[in-house]
Design a protein around this motif. Sequence first.
Motif, short mmCIF file in Angstrom:
data_model
loop_
_atom_site.label_atom_id
_atom_site.label_comp_id
_atom_site.label_asym_id
_atom_site.label_seq_id
_atom_site.Cartn_x
_atom_site.Cartn_y
_atom_site.Cartn_z
N GLU A 22 0.79 -1.23 0.00
CA GLU A 22 0.00 0.00 0.00
C GLU A 22 0.83 1.28 0.00
O GLU A 22 0.35 2.35 0.37
N GLU A 23 2.09 1.20 -0.40
CA GLU A 23 2.98 2.36 -0.49
C GLU A 23 3.61 2.39 -1.87
O GLU A 23 3.96 1.35 -2.43
N TYR A 24 3.79 3.59 -2.42
CA TYR A 24 4.45 3.72 -3.70
C TYR A 24 5.95 3.47 -3.55
O TYR A 24 6.57 3.93 -2.59
N VAL A 25 6.50 2.70 -4.49
CA VAL A 25 7.93 2.37 -4.47
C VAL A 25 8.54 2.62 -5.84
O VAL A 25 7.85 2.73 -6.84
N TYR A 26 9.87 2.70 -5.86
CA TYR A 26 10.65 2.80 -7.09
C TYR A 26 11.54 1.57 -7.16
O TYR A 26 12.19 1.22 -6.17
N ILE A 27 11.57 0.91 -8.32
CA ILE A 27 12.42 -0.27 -8.48
C ILE A 27 13.81 0.21 -8.88
O ILE A 27 14.02 0.74 -9.97
N ASP A 28 14.77 0.04 -7.97
CA ASP A 28 16.15 0.44 -8.22
C ASP A 28 16.88 -0.57 -9.09
O ASP A 28 17.66 -0.20 -9.95
N ASP A 29 16.64 -1.85 -8.83
CA ASP A 29 17.35 -2.90 -9.55
C ASP A 29 16.56 -4.19 -9.42
O ASP A 29 15.72 -4.33 -8.53
N VAL A 30 16.86 -5.14 -10.29
CA VAL A 30 16.26 -6.46 -10.23
C VAL A 30 17.40 -7.47 -10.19
O VAL A 30 18.27 -7.47 -11.07
N ASP A 31 17.43 -8.30 -9.17
CA ASP A 31 18.46 -9.33 -8.99
C ASP A 31 17.94 -10.63 -9.59
O ASP A 31 17.10 -11.30 -9.00
#
Length: 52
Positions: A22-31
């Motif tokens: 329920e919070e907005y996030v930013y995807i920095d990287d994908v492992d």
Amino acid sequence: MNLMRAKEIKEDPNMKDVVYNEEYVYIDDVDDERQKAIIHYLNVMVLNLKLM
């Protein structure tokens, strides 16, 4: 969210609305190896303080 979708969002030059817990996030990287996304929350206040 699946791994491929997370990668698509990360690689897109236009910012997408992504919600996690329920919070907005930013995807920095994908492992790929661990199959996890590294994110940071967008609602965190950043302060620019002058140090003396």
